[in-house]
Design an enzyme around this catalytic site. Sequence first.
Site, PDB file in Angstrom:
ATOM      1  CB  SER A 140      -0.975  -0.063   1.183  1.00 28.09           C
ATOM      2  OG  SER A 140      -2.016   0.856   1.011  1.00 28.09           O
TER       3      SER A 140
ATOM      4  CG  ASP B 133      -7.488  -3.427  -1.545  1.00 26.52           C
ATOM      5  OD1 ASP B 133      -8.069  -2.513  -0.931  1.00 26.52           O
ATOM      6  OD2 ASP B 133      -6.253  -3.576  -1.566  1.00 26.52           O
TER       7      ASP B 133
ATOM      8  CG  HIS C 171      -5.558  -2.722   1.581  1.00 24.40           C
ATOM      9  ND1 HIS C 171      -4.987  -2.566   0.338  1.00 24.40           N
ATOM     10  CD2 HIS C 171      -4.964  -1.771   2.374  1.00 24.40           C
ATOM     11  CE1 HIS C 171      -4.096  -1.571   0.363  1.00 24.40           C
ATOM     12  NE2 HIS C 171      -4.057  -1.088   1.594  1.00 24.40           N
TER      13      HIS C 171
HETATM   14  N1  LIG Z   1      -7.603   2.631   9.303  1.00 24.80           N
HETATM   15  C1  LIG Z   1      -7.744   2.847   7.931  1.00 24.80           C
HETATM   16  C2  LIG Z   1      -6.943   1.890   7.070  1.00 24.80           C
HETATM   17  C3  LIG Z   1      -5.641   1.497   7.653  1.00 24.80           C
HETATM   18  C4  LIG Z   1      -5.056   0.336   6.906  1.00 24.80           C
HETATM   19  O1  LIG Z   1      -5.733  -0.427   6.263  1.00 24.80           O
HETATM   20  N2  LIG Z   1      -3.748   0.238   6.971  1.00 24.80           N
HETATM   21  C5  LIG Z   1      -3.086  -0.805   6.246  1.00 24.80           C
HETATM   22  C6  LIG Z   1      -2.209  -0.156   5.221  1.00 24.80           C
HETATM   23  S1  LIG Z   1      -3.213   0.882   4.163  1.00 24.80           S
HETATM   24  C7  LIG Z   1      -2.105   1.698   3.135  1.00 24.80           C
HETATM   25  O2  LIG Z   1      -1.041   2.073   3.374  1.00 24.80           O
HETATM   26  C8  LIG Z   1      -2.295  -1.671   7.190  1.00 24.80           C
HETATM   27  O3  LIG Z   1      -1.353  -2.316   6.801  1.00 24.80           O
HETATM   28  N3  LIG Z   1      -2.722  -1.705   8.459  1.00 24.80           N
HETATM   29  C9  LIG Z   1      -2.026  -2.416   9.505  1.00 24.80           C
HETATM   30  C10 LIG Z   1      -2.442  -3.831   9.711  1.00 24.80           C
HETATM   31  O4  LIG Z   1      -1.782  -4.509  10.541  1.00 24.80           O
HETATM   32  O5  LIG Z   1      -3.385  -4.332   9.067  1.00 24.80           O
HETATM   33  C11 LIG Z   1      -9.181   2.706   7.534  1.00 24.80           C
HETATM   34  O6  LIG Z   1      -9.912   2.164   8.339  1.00 24.80           O
HETATM   35  O7  LIG Z   1      -9.545   3.087   6.416  1.00 24.80           O
END
Ligand SMILES: N[C@@H](CCC(=O)N[C@@H](CSC=O)C(=O)NCC(=O)O)C(=O)O
Length: 280
Positions: A149, A225, A258
């Site tokens: 991401s 996603d 995602h």
């Molecule tokens: N909180 C946000 C979305 C946050 C999210 O999905 N973070 C992803 C990376 S998104 C792009 O850079 C992530 O890797 N989170 C950490 C995990 O451990 O899953 C929302 O709710 O939209």
Amino acid sequence: METLSENRCCGGVQGVYRHESTVTGTPMQFSVYRPPQAATGAGPVPVLWWLSGLTCTEENFTTKAGAQRYAAQHGLVVVAPDTSPRGLDLPGEHDTYDFGSGAGFYVDATQEPWSRHYRMHSYITEELPVVIGEHFSVDMTRQGIFGHSMGGHGALVLALRHPARYRSVSAFAPIVAPSRVPWGEKAFTGYLGEDRAAWANYDATALVADSDWRTPILIDQGDADTFLGTQLTPELFVEAAQTAGVPVTLRMQPGYDHSYYFMATFMGEHIAHHARLLAI
Ligand SMILES: N[C@@H](CCC(=O)N[C@@H](CSC=O)C(=O)NCC(=O)O)C(=O)O
């Protein structure tokens, strides 16, 4: 460098470390997985850099991606930095998940108040490699990079901007055209200012259009996603890469979202992709 933890994992060692960064002006944490091959005295092993996404620290990848088994199998050190400076309290820094802490976007900010500390591009390409080279048995002539991401954006940008440094690149659900999507527009406006000309240096789709990168780029993207159409837009990168003669494989993975569950599913194939290119 201070050792925060070290745990035996898949025959090697998963460690978490902290150092004082002169580039960010803050303490920075990062994780390093050392495969068994790094401990046998068989010589330095290649380094694979992992860049995480929004809201992550150095820990998410370490605990959720299941990468250690494959890194051990192929004999790769894997380094996962944090995603922003920490320990600051700049105005608005902790207000939203997609800007400020946990959202450094792998740029060197030019705008106040971010420009003193939010210098993740220089941190990852200049300062941290020196620390890794000093403390671990790594072959810095064989480096690869991948990410997720926001980190997929970072991996593609770093590889395209530093092709002599990185021999391999791949990404999971990368933000490929940050100049054209809400996450990127918000971050780049804040860190780099209103002048969009300055953004192109950190936009993988803009960079690939003028790139002579010629080793295969692997991108996996889940078709379930929720960020796919609004923030990620992988087809824009593929189109620009194909026009420029840059080899890219985009694999649309049916039903995957995602999350780290998606990444854990295909992690072995990404690490094999890097191992193949780093063995040369
Ligand atoms: N909180 C946000 C979305 C946050 C999210 O999905 N973070 C992803 C990376 S998104 C792009 O850079 C992530 O890797 N989170 C950490 C995990 O451990 O899953 C929302 O709710 O939209």
